[in-house]
Design a protein around this motif. Structure first.
Motif, PDB file in Angstrom:
ATOM      1  N   SER A  95       3.794  13.156   2.122  1.00 42.65           N
ATOM      2  CA  SER A  95       2.882  12.161   2.071  1.00 42.65           C
ATOM      3  C   SER A  95       1.795  12.427   1.230  1.00 42.65           C
ATOM      4  O   SER A  95       1.944  13.267   0.262  1.00 42.65           O
ATOM      5  N   GLY A  96       0.840  11.595   1.276  1.00 46.55           N
ATOM      6  CA  GLY A  96      -0.418  11.655   0.267  1.00 46.55           C
ATOM      7  C   GLY A  96      -1.014  13.056   0.014  1.00 46.55           C
ATOM      8  O   GLY A  96      -1.299  13.644  -0.947  1.00 46.55           O
ATOM      9  N   SER A  97      -1.316  13.730   1.432  1.00 48.21           N
ATOM     10  CA  SER A  97      -2.065  14.929   1.163  1.00 48.21           C
ATOM     11  C   SER A  97      -1.285  15.736   0.594  1.00 48.21           C
ATOM     12  O   SER A  97      -1.828  16.618  -0.458  1.00 48.21           O
TER      13      SER A  97
ATOM     14  N   SER B 152     -10.786   6.094  -0.658  1.00 51.71           N
ATOM     15  CA  SER B 152     -10.187   5.601   0.378  1.00 51.71           C
ATOM     16  C   SER B 152     -10.788   4.630   0.796  1.00 51.71           C
ATOM     17  O   SER B 152     -10.651   3.882   1.846  1.00 51.71           O
TER      18      SER B 152
ATOM     19  N   ASP C 108      -5.870   9.381  -8.061  1.00 52.89           N
ATOM     20  CA  ASP C 108      -5.095   8.997  -6.565  1.00 52.89           C
ATOM     21  C   ASP C 108      -5.086   7.639  -6.379  1.00 52.89           C
ATOM     22  O   ASP C 108      -6.218   7.202  -5.925  1.00 52.89           O
TER      23      ASP C 108
ATOM     24  N   HIS D  35      -4.542   3.960  -2.142  1.00 49.53           N
ATOM     25  CA  HIS D  35      -5.122   2.739  -1.657  1.00 49.53           C
ATOM     26  C   HIS D  35      -4.464   1.245  -2.263  1.00 49.53           C
ATOM     27  O   HIS D  35      -4.101   0.435  -1.849  1.00 49.53           O
TER      28      HIS D  35
ATOM     29  N   THR E 204       0.213   7.366  -2.162  1.00 51.65           N
ATOM     30  CA  THR E 204       0.981   7.245  -0.861  1.00 51.65           C
ATOM     31  C   THR E 204       1.682   6.080  -1.079  1.00 51.65           C
ATOM     32  O   THR E 204       1.406   5.320  -2.244  1.00 51.65           O
TER      33      THR E 204
ATOM     34  N   LYS F 282       0.360   2.244   1.912  1.00 48.20           N
ATOM     35  CA  LYS F 282      -0.696   1.472   2.064  1.00 48.20           C
ATOM     36  C   LYS F 282      -0.357   0.033   1.587  1.00 48.20           C
ATOM     37  O   LYS F 282       0.350  -0.696   1.995  1.00 48.20           O
TER      38      LYS F 282
HETATM   39  N1  PLP Z   1      -5.352   9.845  -1.039  1.00 50.48           N
HETATM   40  C1  PLP Z   1      -6.238   8.802  -0.395  1.00 50.48           C
HETATM   41  C2  PLP Z   1      -6.801   8.220  -1.580  1.00 50.48           C
HETATM   42  C3  PLP Z   1      -5.957   8.431   0.876  1.00 50.48           C
HETATM   43  O1  PLP Z   1      -6.672   7.269   1.205  1.00 50.48           O
HETATM   44  C4  PLP Z   1      -5.003   8.974   1.721  1.00 50.48           C
HETATM   45  C5  PLP Z   1      -4.895   8.670   3.114  1.00 50.48           C
HETATM   46  O2  PLP Z   1      -5.888   8.011   3.795  1.00 50.48           O
HETATM   47  C6  PLP Z   1      -4.537  10.328   1.123  1.00 50.48           C
HETATM   48  C7  PLP Z   1      -4.733  10.313   0.054  1.00 50.48           C
HETATM   49  C8  PLP Z   1      -3.660  11.044   2.335  1.00 50.48           C
HETATM   50  O3  PLP Z   1      -2.686  10.250   2.455  1.00 50.48           O
HETATM   51  P1  PLP Z   1      -1.652  10.781   3.994  1.00 50.48           P
HETATM   52  O4  PLP Z   1      -2.534  10.339   4.726  1.00 50.48           O
HETATM   53  O5  PLP Z   1      -0.454  10.255   3.716  1.00 50.48           O
HETATM   54  O6  PLP Z   1      -1.663  12.250   3.725  1.00 50.48           O
END
Ligand code: PLP
Length: 427
Positions: A97-99, A181, A206, A209, A232, A235
């Motif tokens: 995922s994104g994190s 975000s 990043d 969004h 990610t 979105k």
């Molecule tokens: N980076 C940004 C800018 C985000 O808005 C988000 C999620 O809201 C993430 C990373 C993290 O993604 P995830 O929730 O899939 O770990």
């Protein structure tokens, strides 16, 4: 073998209820979307059964002939969607995922305690960009790396690039991070590249969004200026929950080994297959139209709110999201959120530039990606603005009733500090 409803009716019923909730409500959460049937077919397919640690052609498990084919498709489609040449750019499509994608980048490019600089969370940044408070290292990123954020101007809500440059010169980060975000405006990637270059930092964007908007050609592409781009995929890109890391060739070996074996084990092949489908969808002409309508709808929603007397941070939007400032109405984001949820409108409370408390913020974040997928047009979003306006009025009335109740209880001697607090917090 039994079907879900035969074997586990309790869970099947909960899923059915969630499906109904998604269908009957108005989804304004800026980070959500509705995936296609094809994407969901792959998510529920046999791909979830397979282990395939490693990369294409170099797996630690047997039986990966077709998985290799699928991951290669996904990689090629990702590069082609963003117009990238494989001589210059690589992409890792395995982040869960994104994190995890962001943490893999830090693991690849930085040493523990190296310095990073991203948009502050209360300014609209993401936790993984290094968020910490005076008391607590909230994100793991701030535990392992030293973080000094840059911020938006509290009056205008716009990123203060001069201040960013000043801070970068003082702090000398090794990595400068663009993207957020809850930032409704376009990013000045060129300026950030210049700032990064002037202090010898790498530039990561990043685009979580806005990756669908970049793919659809309605947001600036960060690839011209960035060393690394993460995203990610669920979105505005409208794919499965997953993550991707794009990197200039020279960084990719480190990125690949940070994802595996450093941070992750077996790739989630059902996500990778579903992402390949979403990337194919995003390369169709219809997706360009979709991205254009997301923006038109966000403008319509903003105008709809403004003509009903509401205030937006930065005065409007360039992308899919709006930050609605409910402080002039004497309300909080949480109270408005609570009322909206009662009438099947989902959004989320969000801090605003200048908010004193991040725990009890004065804003509501709204996004148009999901309802645009549902087919809503500009006139529909004007109606949505009307619903939001009505929601606000109800919140104001509820607040007045709660204050009256507190006064009555105080007059009759039946109040306590605790009961007052509960009444006023919940209205
Ligand atoms: N980076 C940004 C800018 C985000 O808005 C988000 C999620 O809201 C993430 C990373 C993290 O993604 P995830 O929730 O899939 O770990």
């Amino acid at each position: 073998s039994f079907s879900l409803s035969e074997f586990d009716p309790e869970l099947a019923e909960a899923i059915q209820s969630e499906d109904l909730r998604q269908r009957k409500g108005l989804e304004l959460i800026a980070s959500e979307n509705f995936t296609s049937q094809a994407v969901r077919e792959v998510l529920g397919s046999c791909l979830t059964n397979k282990y395939s640690e490693g990369g294409v052609g170099k797996r630690y498990y047997g039986g990966n002939e077709f998985i290799d084919q699928i991951e290669t498709l996904c990689i090629n489609r990702a590069l082609s969607l963003y117009g990238l040449s494989s001589d210059e750019w690589g992409v890792n499509v395995q982040p869960y995922s994104g994190s995890p994608a962001n943490f893999a980048v830090y693991t690849a490019l930085l040493q523990p305690h190296d310095r990073i600089m991203g948009l502050d969370l209360p300014s609209g940044g993401h936790l993984t960009h290094g968020f910490q408070t005076a008391k607590k290292k909230v994100s793991a990123t701030s535990v392992y790396f030293e973080s000094l954020p840059y911020i938006v101007n509290p009056e205008t809500g716009l990123i203060d690039y001069d201040d960013m440059e000043y801070r970068a010169n003082m702090f000398l980060p090794k990595l400068l991070i663009a993207g957020g975000s809850a930032y409704p405006r376009e990013w000045d990637y060129r300026r950030m590249r210049d700032i990064a270059d002037s202090v010898g930092a790498m530039l990561m964007v990043d685009m979580a969004h806005i990756s669908g908007l970049v793919a659809g050609g309605v947001a600036d592409s960060p690839f011209k200026y960035a060393d690394i781009v993460t995203t990610t995929t669920h979105k505005s890109l409208r794919g499965p929950r997953s993550g991707m890391i794009f990197g200039k060739r020279k960084y990719m070996e480190a990125v690949d080994s940070a994802v595996f074996p450093m941070l992750q084990g077996g790739p989630h092949n059902h996500q990778i297959g579903a992402l390949a489908v979403a990337l194919k969808e995003a390369s169709q002409p219809e997706f360009k139209e979709y991205a254009q309508s997301i923006i038109r709808n966000a403008i319509a929603l903003g105008e709809g709110l403004k003509k009903r007397g509401h205030k937006l941070a930065t005065g409007g939007t360039d992308n899919h999201l709006l930050l609605w400032d409910v402080r002039p109405l004497g309300l909080t984001g949480a109270k408005v959120d609570m009322v909206l949820e009662q009438v099947s409108i989902t959004a989320n409370k969000n801090s605003l530039p200048g908010d004193v408390s991040a725990v009890n913020p004065g804003g509501v974040r709204l996004g148009t990606s999901a309802l645009t997928t549902r087919g809503l047009k500009e006139a529909d979003f004007d109606k949505v603005a009307d619903f939001l306006d009505q929601g606000c009025r109800i919140a104001t009335q509820a607040q007045q009733i709660a204050s009256l109740e507190v006064e009555t209880q105080m007059a009759s001697g039946t109040s306590s500090r605790k009961s007052n607090k509960v009444l006023l917090k919940d209205f």
